[in-house]
Design a protein around this motif. Structure first.
Motif, PDB file in Angstrom:
ATOM      1  N   GLY B 107     -18.912  11.231  -4.672  1.00  0.00           N
ATOM      2  CA  GLY B 107     -18.962  12.683  -4.811  1.00  0.00           C
ATOM      3  C   GLY B 107     -20.282  13.270  -4.355  1.00  0.00           C
ATOM      4  N   ILE B 108     -21.392  12.645  -4.765  1.00  0.00           N
ATOM      5  CA  ILE B 108     -22.690  13.185  -4.400  1.00  0.00           C
ATOM      6  C   ILE B 108     -22.902  13.082  -2.898  1.00  0.00           C
ATOM      7  CG2 ILE B 108     -25.175  12.813  -4.570  1.00  0.00           C
ATOM      8  CD1 ILE B 108     -24.832  12.192  -7.446  1.00  0.00           C
ATOM      9  N   PHE B 109     -22.524  11.929  -2.355  1.00  0.00           N
ATOM     10  CA  PHE B 109     -22.712  11.752  -0.925  1.00  0.00           C
ATOM     11  C   PHE B 109     -21.919  12.804  -0.138  1.00  0.00           C
ATOM     12  CE2 PHE B 109     -23.647   9.850   2.955  1.00  0.00           C
ATOM     13  CZ  PHE B 109     -22.479   9.662   3.678  1.00  0.00           C
ATOM     14  N   LEU B 110     -20.626  12.859  -0.388  1.00  0.00           N
ATOM     15  CA  LEU B 110     -19.797  13.788   0.375  1.00  0.00           C
ATOM     16  C   LEU B 110     -20.131  15.245   0.071  1.00  0.00           C
ATOM     17  CD1 LEU B 110     -16.294  12.086   0.395  1.00  0.00           C
ATOM     18  CD2 LEU B 110     -17.953  12.291   2.237  1.00  0.00           C
ATOM     19  N   GLY B 111     -20.359  15.522  -1.219  1.00  0.00           N
ATOM     20  CA  GLY B 111     -20.675  16.901  -1.571  1.00  0.00           C
ATOM     21  C   GLY B 111     -22.006  17.323  -0.985  1.00  0.00           C
ATOM     22  N   GLY B 112     -22.941  16.383  -1.007  1.00  0.00           N
ATOM     23  CA  GLY B 112     -24.259  16.687  -0.496  1.00  0.00           C
ATOM     24  C   GLY B 112     -24.254  16.986   0.996  1.00  0.00           C
ATOM     25  N   ILE B 113     -23.692  16.084   1.767  1.00  0.00           N
ATOM     26  CA  ILE B 113     -23.750  16.341   3.209  1.00  0.00           C
ATOM     27  C   ILE B 113     -22.881  17.534   3.572  1.00  0.00           C
ATOM     28  CG2 ILE B 113     -24.292  13.953   3.793  1.00  0.00           C
ATOM     29  CD1 ILE B 113     -21.486  13.564   4.692  1.00  0.00           C
ATOM     30  N   SER B 114     -21.794  17.722   2.820  1.00  0.00           N
ATOM     31  CA  SER B 114     -20.933  18.851   3.116  1.00  0.00           C
ATOM     32  C   SER B 114     -21.637  20.167   2.812  1.00  0.00           C
ATOM     33  CB  SER B 114     -19.648  18.710   2.299  1.00  0.00           C
ATOM     34  OG  SER B 114     -19.056  19.931   2.093  1.00  0.00           O
ATOM     35  N   GLY B 115     -22.338  20.207   1.661  1.00  0.00           N
ATOM     36  CA  GLY B 115     -22.991  21.459   1.286  1.00  0.00           C
ATOM     37  C   GLY B 115     -24.232  21.726   2.107  1.00  0.00           C
ATOM     38  N   TYR B 116     -24.915  20.670   2.489  1.00  0.00           N
ATOM     39  CA  TYR B 116     -26.184  20.844   3.180  1.00  0.00           C
ATOM     40  C   TYR B 116     -25.973  21.171   4.652  1.00  0.00           C
ATOM     41  CZ  TYR B 116     -30.885  19.893   4.829  1.00  0.00           C
ATOM     42  OH  TYR B 116     -32.107  19.992   5.401  1.00  0.00           O
ATOM     43  N   PHE B 117     -25.169  20.368   5.315  1.00  0.00           N
ATOM     44  CA  PHE B 117     -25.026  20.552   6.758  1.00  0.00           C
ATOM     45  C   PHE B 117     -24.070  21.661   7.132  1.00  0.00           C
ATOM     46  CE2 PHE B 117     -27.789  17.380   8.134  1.00  0.00           C
ATOM     47  CZ  PHE B 117     -27.608  16.227   7.374  1.00  0.00           C
ATOM     48  N   GLY B 118     -23.115  21.888   6.289  1.00  0.00           N
ATOM     49  CA  GLY B 118     -22.209  23.003   6.520  1.00  0.00           C
ATOM     50  C   GLY B 118     -21.398  22.860   7.794  1.00  0.00           C
ATOM     51  N   LYS B 119     -20.879  23.951   8.240  1.00  0.00           N
ATOM     52  CA  LYS B 119     -20.108  24.093   9.465  1.00  0.00           C
ATOM     53  C   LYS B 119     -18.959  23.090   9.539  1.00  0.00           C
ATOM     54  CE  LYS B 119     -23.991  25.878  12.179  1.00  0.00           C
ATOM     55  NZ  LYS B 119     -25.017  25.304  11.330  1.00  0.00           N
ATOM     56  N   LEU B 120     -18.860  22.386  10.638  1.00  0.00           N
ATOM     57  CA  LEU B 120     -17.676  21.550  10.865  1.00  0.00           C
ATOM     58  C   LEU B 120     -17.552  20.448   9.831  1.00  0.00           C
ATOM     59  CD1 LEU B 120     -15.345  21.284  12.801  1.00  0.00           C
ATOM     60  CD2 LEU B 120     -16.638  19.545  14.044  1.00  0.00           C
ATOM     61  N   LEU B 121     -18.669  19.800   9.552  1.00  0.00           N
ATOM     62  CA  LEU B 121     -18.649  18.719   8.570  1.00  0.00           C
ATOM     63  C   LEU B 121     -18.134  19.231   7.235  1.00  0.00           C
ATOM     64  CD1 LEU B 121     -19.467  15.787   8.683  1.00  0.00           C
ATOM     65  CD2 LEU B 121     -21.671  16.407   7.714  1.00  0.00           C
ATOM     66  N   CYS B 168     -17.419  16.314  -6.389  1.00  0.00           N
ATOM     67  CA  CYS B 168     -17.826  16.673  -5.030  1.00  0.00           C
ATOM     68  C   CYS B 168     -17.947  18.181  -4.890  1.00  0.00           C
ATOM     69  CB  CYS B 168     -16.793  16.114  -4.051  1.00  0.00           C
ATOM     70  SG  CYS B 168     -17.169  16.438  -2.344  1.00  0.00           S
ATOM     71  N   ARG B 169     -16.978  18.884  -5.437  1.00  0.00           N
ATOM     72  CA  ARG B 169     -17.014  20.343  -5.333  1.00  0.00           C
ATOM     73  C   ARG B 169     -18.244  20.925  -6.019  1.00  0.00           C
ATOM     74  NH1 ARG B 169     -11.444  23.452  -6.323  1.00  0.00           N
ATOM     75  NH2 ARG B 169     -11.014  23.783  -4.137  1.00  0.00           N
ATOM     76  N   ILE B 170     -18.545  20.366  -7.193  1.00  0.00           N
ATOM     77  CA  ILE B 170     -19.697  20.876  -7.935  1.00  0.00           C
ATOM     78  C   ILE B 170     -20.967  20.653  -7.130  1.00  0.00           C
ATOM     79  CG2 ILE B 170     -21.095  20.489  -9.984  1.00  0.00           C
ATOM     80  CD1 ILE B 170     -18.567  19.809 -11.472  1.00  0.00           C
ATOM     81  N   VAL B 171     -21.115  19.430  -6.621  1.00  0.00           N
ATOM     82  CA  VAL B 171     -22.315  19.099  -5.867  1.00  0.00           C
ATOM     83  C   VAL B 171     -22.422  20.013  -4.643  1.00  0.00           C
ATOM     84  CG1 VAL B 171     -23.396  17.323  -4.452  1.00  0.00           C
ATOM     85  CG2 VAL B 171     -22.373  16.729  -6.634  1.00  0.00           C
ATOM     86  N   ARG B 172     -21.313  20.187  -4.006  1.00  0.00           N
ATOM     87  CA  ARG B 172     -21.310  21.001  -2.795  1.00  0.00           C
ATOM     88  C   ARG B 172     -21.755  22.426  -3.072  1.00  0.00           C
ATOM     89  NH1 ARG B 172     -17.644  24.452  -1.054  1.00  0.00           N
ATOM     90  NH2 ARG B 172     -17.500  24.932   1.179  1.00  0.00           N
ATOM     91  N   ILE B 197     -35.022  15.635   2.372  1.00  0.00           N
ATOM     92  CA  ILE B 197     -34.800  16.913   1.704  1.00  0.00           C
ATOM     93  C   ILE B 197     -33.653  16.791   0.715  1.00  0.00           C
ATOM     94  CG2 ILE B 197     -34.051  19.288   1.998  1.00  0.00           C
ATOM     95  CD1 ILE B 197     -35.442  19.404   4.593  1.00  0.00           C
ATOM     96  N   ILE B 198     -32.578  16.180   1.180  1.00  0.00           N
ATOM     97  CA  ILE B 198     -31.410  16.062   0.308  1.00  0.00           C
ATOM     98  C   ILE B 198     -31.761  15.307  -0.955  1.00  0.00           C
ATOM     99  CG2 ILE B 198     -29.159  15.014   0.050  1.00  0.00           C
ATOM    100  CD1 ILE B 198     -28.562  15.553   2.912  1.00  0.00           C
ATOM    101  N   PHE B 199     -32.369  14.155  -0.784  1.00  0.00           N
ATOM    102  CA  PHE B 199     -32.536  13.306  -1.963  1.00  0.00           C
ATOM    103  C   PHE B 199     -33.758  13.610  -2.795  1.00  0.00           C
ATOM    104  CE2 PHE B 199     -28.982  10.685  -1.916  1.00  0.00           C
ATOM    105  CZ  PHE B 199     -28.620  10.462  -0.603  1.00  0.00           C
ATOM    106  N   ARG B 200     -34.848  14.076  -2.180  1.00  0.00           N
ATOM    107  CA  ARG B 200     -36.045  14.283  -2.959  1.00  0.00           C
ATOM    108  C   ARG B 200     -36.208  15.744  -3.381  1.00  0.00           C
ATOM    109  NH1 ARG B 200     -39.715  11.441  -5.308  1.00  0.00           N
ATOM    110  NH2 ARG B 200     -41.299  12.781  -4.463  1.00  0.00           N
ATOM    111  N   HIS B 201     -35.575  16.651  -2.677  1.00  0.00           N
ATOM    112  CA  HIS B 201     -35.800  18.050  -2.991  1.00  0.00           C
ATOM    113  C   HIS B 201     -34.616  18.696  -3.679  1.00  0.00           C
ATOM    114  CE1 HIS B 201     -38.965  17.160  -0.195  1.00  0.00           C
ATOM    115  NE2 HIS B 201     -39.523  18.352  -0.391  1.00  0.00           N
ATOM    116  N   ILE B 202     -33.471  18.676  -2.997  1.00  0.00           N
ATOM    117  CA  ILE B 202     -32.343  19.431  -3.536  1.00  0.00           C
ATOM    118  C   ILE B 202     -31.686  18.693  -4.695  1.00  0.00           C
ATOM    119  CG2 ILE B 202     -30.174  20.527  -3.008  1.00  0.00           C
ATOM    120  CD1 ILE B 202     -30.992  20.851  -0.207  1.00  0.00           C
ATOM    121  N   LEU B 203     -31.416  17.429  -4.467  1.00  0.00           N
ATOM    122  CA  LEU B 203     -30.639  16.694  -5.464  1.00  0.00           C
ATOM    123  C   LEU B 203     -31.251  16.733  -6.860  1.00  0.00           C
ATOM    124  CD1 LEU B 203     -28.078  15.136  -5.802  1.00  0.00           C
ATOM    125  CD2 LEU B 203     -29.317  13.035  -5.293  1.00  0.00           C
TER     126      LEU B 203
END
Lengths: 345, 291, 530
Positions: B107-121, B168-172, B197-203
């Motif tokens: 959940g964290i992995f998918l939610g994280g990259i989905s929320g951070y990178f946005g767009k198509l991913l 995943c939704r929550i993380v996103r 950024i993802i792991f040390r800042h946002i997460l």
């Protein structure tokens, strides 16, 4: 409960109605490919699972010849490649023909419609009961926050949420049905209802419904009452409530007229998410209470490798889930003031 | 900027400050319960009075009510229920924790990259999450277990695989909100890599709702395990889990009450504990609920 | 081979004899419970037990089985088998009516079997009838079956329920016909109502040709959970259920139970066995299989798994029937003999680690069984511990039924299986023991091939003389027991429990339901007055 999607985002000043219309259209159109995709995955998984319907139906019976199995496979084209079978299923599906059950050759739609009313009845009644209990509990708990009422009801409500459902059902049957004899132990109605007067027939049905509804409601009250409570608390903290109080309005008026109205609005958004449950039911309760519902239909179909019924029930419940999420997201967008009135700052 | 002051780049907010501020009795009760159950699970070999899988088929040994020798009575094969419960704590709790761990990772992995990178991913992953959400969960569970066979590992994996979408939704949504924040933008300007950024800042700053959801999920994982046992797809005999002790005991509900009472209560109290802790955390950490 | 020139059994046809306690009118109701729902109410299409038991109340066959498992006439009042065994002439009872008032006649019989033999109808039991080459109607009450070769099981195959020609003759697809769900038969009970997944309701046929059934209503209720089923039984919601050993011994001693419910037991028509894959090098040697037979303590298994409610089985037929040779010694519990045989076969414990070896390989094998059968799983565990004392390491694998059939049985990828067979009344065992059944989708999945047994099976199929036939199967029993391709374990007991108010139940080798129409409830104890 999961928070609804809030990916409406900003659309640079376009009119609200336009945003909503495009959003709704986009979501609705997406439902179709989603159903196709999910049905495909379900189909593949079912066919990949070890075992097959012919063996389930005719396996290891010395009186049954191998030709029976071969005929069965032939009749339902089960030896053809999976993709071919999926395409044939699709061709019938678009005509809303789900085929016949492998177990008793009844049309799938007929089977579903014969079981649907029982589930709708039970789930619908339970939903009403849940609403009638959860909302008042949530509202009062929010108003009397951290007072004894709040604390006690929190624990009570969570107990229902923390019990294994089949244990809860069995305890209800054991105490109220078996030991005390107040209610029938299982079933939806007695076999002799047709020999009873209409009044007693209704009473018979209702008596059979009490225990299952009790069990279902007990587990469902928790989530809704917590959600109501937090929504109410949020609303009670808003400025306009402060204003209303400052104006000297009675606490009761503040709560009932102003606060509740706004607190309950978000509840509507999550109602959409309860849609699938209305139809799919809980097969644990249906098994224990011998309730002839959709939950058991799907479960038994999976166990018996009854592909047509599994696909039929699966597609319907998928559709309803998608639709329910869609409704919930729309309502959320409608109700969320930030989106309604545009972002500020 | 109000409550958002707590977010600082590169460090974790000390959760203890937030929690110890206002402890309430329910939260304490919940934490105590979890602690006690975990202790029981860890110290199982020391606490068990008999061999949990030791069969005693003599008539005197079977289906005995609780006594000094058998604290929780015996089951239909003469096994001591207390010892089984104690070892069952290990199984049930580890199923809960590991299943949730699996769903956290995904959940964290998918939610994280989905929320951070946005767009198509984001679109792809969101559609995938919706598909998983719509998939009749029980269908998935039953099929996977029929495929792979019921074993503890498979049970954990299957429960983990069905609970990650919510997380995943929550993380996103957390990531969506936080990626616009100044501290993130400044880190980007400084050239910090996305991963960092993802792991040390946002997460670290978005852990609050994750804690809440994870805690609640452990409770529901334990309940799902007991439901699977009811179907015969859970942890298999003779390995004891609270779910399968309850399931095999339900046949004696009117004759040997101890076979359903103890596992039922154990599950109830444990899941209650997790729910109270989760709710308590939610109260503390959700800024919108502050008075 | 001697054929009985005329085997005529003249039954009292016009006048039916009422049992001593029978009443002239039906009353009360009998509520039976099941886990699974009936599927289709056409006798030759039903493959599940719920459908079959309801069909047996709605329809009649030409033949039925009496309380001692002997052949008796149902719709047939007499029959003749020709000397060469190729012609069976059946004389039908007169005055039998269908539930809708039409008269029953030989045309219905001809129609039924022609329908069965029509491959387009997909009757799963067709292989039991393919030896019929022709059916002739001699007169409205006489039917003649011509066989292509003598087929001894033919008589019992004539117990298949007869369907009405006037109803089905215009049906294009039998299984989807309305009458598959609202059947019309000649039997003691008339179909009334089928509420899907809830119950099926039948009412006594007041014109039944034997006599009016004592119980007015027959209800089959669906209760998917066994615990709830038991609670329903004790509280009176259902009138009968099958008990398992634990319920029989422990849970039926409470006051609530004993005051209301009566339990019965008789030998179930099934046995449980440990089957060896004869292609596996481990089990090719007969001495190894016999040794395991000696090493297993069946008495202990019966007492611990079945709580004593079973009997030792030594061969593939039903104990108490003329086909089961009671003089076959089987394998008593004798660890010394077991060790000796294993030693002879080359298995020694050379490194004294408690495990037997031969040619550098340890003696370990895997028993596979299906999920959901507690008795077999428990028995496998006990065998595991019994064999470990001899130095044999056993692993147990429990698989879901579908996967079990698909991956292990059909593909023959197993070393040993723990399974059971139900025993039909006719002893013909071609599909399980004949070498032709090893492939071709037969049930001889252990790959047993013995030409002597093959010949005996074929002889048994064509021998009509009851005594000679019994001798043939006794021989088969002896050979198979000696060769030990299975280690036969036990026959469990069937333990039905029925509410005490229902009288007239007399346990016999055939069970208790053979005289269902004689059951009744005394006036003052009637529970359902509809």
């Amino acid at each position: 409960m999961c928070p609804p999607n809030d990916d409406l985002g900003t659309h640079k000043g376009r009119p609200y109605e336009f945003i909503m219309k495009t959003y709704i259209l986009k979501r609705l159109l997406l439902i179709v490919p989603m159903i196709i995709g999910i049905s495909f995955i379900m189909f593949i998984i079912m066919h990949l699972a070890p075992g097959d319907p012919a063996s389930m139906r005719y396996g290891l019976n010395p009186d049954i010849s191998d030709s029976a199995r071969a005929r069965f496979n032939d009749m339902y084209e089960l030896d053809k490649p999976v993709l071919y079978q999926y395409v044939s299923w699709m061709k019938r599906f678009v005509r809303l023909d789900f085929g016949n059950s492998f177990i008793d050759d009844k049309p799938v739609m007929a089977k579903i419609f014969s079981r649907l009313p029982a589930t709708l009845f039970l789930q619908g009644l339970s939903l009403i009961v849940i609403l009638c209990i959860a909302i008042p509990i949530g509202v009062i708990a929010a108003v009397k926050r951290n007072k004894p009422f709040d604390k006690i009801t929190t624990v009570l409500v969570f107990i229902g949420y923390a019990m294994p459902s089949f244990w809860l059902a069995l305890l209800a049957i054991y105490f109220f049905g078996f030991k005390l004899g107040w209610f029938p132990i299982s079933g939806m109605d007695s076999w002799y209802t047709e020999y009873l007067d209409p009044f007693f027939r209704i009473k018979d049905l209702l008596w059979h419904t009490v225990l299952p509804v009790m069990a279902t409601a007990f587990t469902g009250v928790a989530a809704l009452s917590r959600y109501t409570r937090s929504s109410m608390i949020e609303v009670l903290n808003e400025n306009y409530i402060l204003t209303a109080r400052a104006k000297g309005l009675s606490e009761r008026r503040v709560v009932i007229v102003h606060a509740m109205k706004n607190a309950l609005l978000p509840l509507i958004t999550v109602m959409g998410l309860t849609l699938p449950a209305l139809v799919s039911g809980s097969f644990i309760f249906e098994t224990i209470f011998s309730w002839p519902g959709m939950g058991r239909l799907g479960y038994e179909a999976i166990l018996n490798y009854d592909y047509p019924v599994v696909m039929g029930v699966g597609v319907i419940s998928t559709f309803l889930t998608l639709f329910g999420i869609f409704i919930a997201d729309i309502m959320y967008a409608v109700v969320d003031p930030r989106i309604r009135y545009g972002k500020r700052g | 900027m109000g409550a958002h002051n707590n977010y600082r780049a590169g460090t974790r907010p000390a959760p203890t400050n937030l929690i110890l501020g206002k402890m309430n009795k329910r939260l304490i009760f919940g934490i105590m319960v979890i602690f006690i159950m975990a202790a029981v699970a860890v110290f199982a070999p020391l606490l068990a009075t008999h061999d949990p899988v030791g069969i005693d088929l003599s008539v005197e040994a079977r289906l005995q009510p609780p006594s000094f020798e058998h604290l929780f009575g015996t089951d239909n094969l003469g096994r001591d229920v207390f010892s089984r419960m104690v070892y069952g704590a290990r199984i049930s709790l580890s199923v809960g924790f590991i299943a949730v761990f699996i769903s956290l990772v995904i959940g964290i992995f998918l939610g994280g990259i989905s929320g951070y990178f946005g767009k198509l991913l984001d679109i792809l992953i969101s559609r995938f999450v919706e598909v998983m959400y719509c998939f009749p969960t029980f269908f998935l569970i039953m099929l996977v277990i029929t495929f792979l066979g019921p074993s503890i590992i498979n049970v954990m994996v299957v429960i983990g695989l069905t609970s990650w979408p919510g997380l995943c939704r929550i993380v996103r949504s957390q990531f969506l909100t936080l990626r616009e924040r100044d501290f993130v933008l400044s880190a980007k300007v400084q050239g910090v890599s996305d991963l960092r950024i993802i792991f040390r800042h946002i997460l670290p700053n978005s852990m609050a709702p994750i804690y809440v959801s994870a805690t609640l999920s452990v409770g529901s994982a334990i309940l799902i395990e007991s439901a699977l046992s009811f179907l015969g797809l859970g942890v298999q005999m003779p390995t004891p889990s609270w779910g399968n002790i309850l399931t095999s005991g339900k046949n004696y509900i009117d004759y040997a009450w101890w076979l359903t009472f103890f596992p039922g209560i154990a599950i109830l109290i444990t899941v209650l504990g997790f729910n109270l802790v989760g709710e308590g955390l939610r109260e503390k950490l959700d800024p919108r609920l502050k008075t | 081979m001697y054929y009985i020139a005329v085997a005529s059994f003249l039954f009292l046809f016009e006048v039916s004899v009422l049992p001593e306690n029978a009443v002239n009118t039906s009353g009360d109701a009998y509520v039976s419970a099941g886990i699974a729902e009936a599927r289709i109410l056409i006798p030759f299409l039903s493959t599940d037990s719920a459908s079959s038991s309801i069909c047996s109340l709605i329809y009649n066959g030409l033949i039925k089985v009496d309380k001692d498992l002997n052949v008796a006439g149902d719709l047939a009042k007499a029959w003749e088998i020709s000397e060469d065994g190729l012609v069976i002439t059946v004389y039908l009872k007169k005055g039998v009516k269908w539930h809708d008032g039409h008269s029953f006649s030989a045309e219905d019989v001809e129609f039924t079997f022609e329908t069965i033999l029509d491959p387009g109808n997909g009757c799963p039991y067709i292989s039991g009838y393919t030896d019929i080459s022709d059916i002739n109607i001699i007169d409205p009450n006489t039917v003649q079956f011509i066989y292509s070769r003598p087929y001894a099981p033919a008589l019992l195959r004539l117990s298949m329920g007869i369907i009405p020609k006037h109803i089905f003759k215009s049906a294009k697809d039998i299984k989807n016909s309305l009458y598959a769900r609202e059947p019309i038969g000649t039997g003691p009970y008339i179909f009334k109502k089928w509420e899907s997944s809830r119950y099926i309701l039948l009412e006594a046929n007041q014109e039944y040709f034997e006599h009016v059934p004592g119980l007015k209503y027959y209800v089959h209720r669906i209760t998917p959970d066994k615990t709830v089923q038991f609670l329903e039984l004790v509280s009176g919601g259902i009138d009968s259920m099958e008990l398992n050993p634990y319920q029989y011994i422990y849970r039926s001693i409470t006051k609530e139970f004993t005051s209301q419910v009566q339990k019965y037991k008789f030998l179930d028509h099934s046995y449980v066995y440990l089957g060896y894959n004869l292609q596996d090098p481990l089990f090719k040697d007969k001495r190894v299989r016999q040794a395991i037979g000696y090493a297993i303590n069946r008495k202990e298994i019966i007492s611990s798994v079945l709580l004593g409610l079973g009997e030792i089985c030594t061969g593939p037929f039903l104990k108490g029937t003329p086909y089961y040779d009671e003089t076959v010694p089987g394998y008593g519990y004798d660890t010394k003999k077991a060790r000796h045989l294993l030693h002879e076969a080359g298995w020694r414990d050379n490194d004294a680690d408690g495990v037997l070896e031969k040619d550098g390989q340890e003696f370990r094998f895997r028993i596979v069984t299906n999920q959901g059968n507690q008795v077999r799983e428990d028995a496998a565990q006990i065998i595991q511990s019994q064999l470990s004392e001899l130095g044999i390491k056993v692993e147990i694998q429990v698989i879901a039924w579908a996967a079990f059939l698909d991956q292990f049985i059909n593909k023959k990828k197993f070393q040993a299986v723990m399974l059971g067979w139900t025993l039909p009344v006719d002893p013909d065992c071609y599909s399980v023991w004949h070498s032709e059944s090893i492939d071709n989708g037969g049930l001889n999945f252990i790959s047993y091939a013995n030409s002597e047994v093959d010949a005996l099976i074929e002889d048994g199929r064509s021998e009509f003389d009851v005594i000679n036939r019994a001798e043939i199967y006794k021989k088969i029993h002896r050979i198979i027991a000696e060769e030990s391709p299975y280690t036969f374990l036990f026959f469990p007991y069937a333990m039905p429990a029925v509410q005490k108010r229902i009288k007239g139940i007399k346990p016999a080798p055939a069970g208790i339901s053979y005289n269902f129409i004689d059951w009744y409830v005394p006036e003052d104890e009637v529970r359902y007055k509809f």
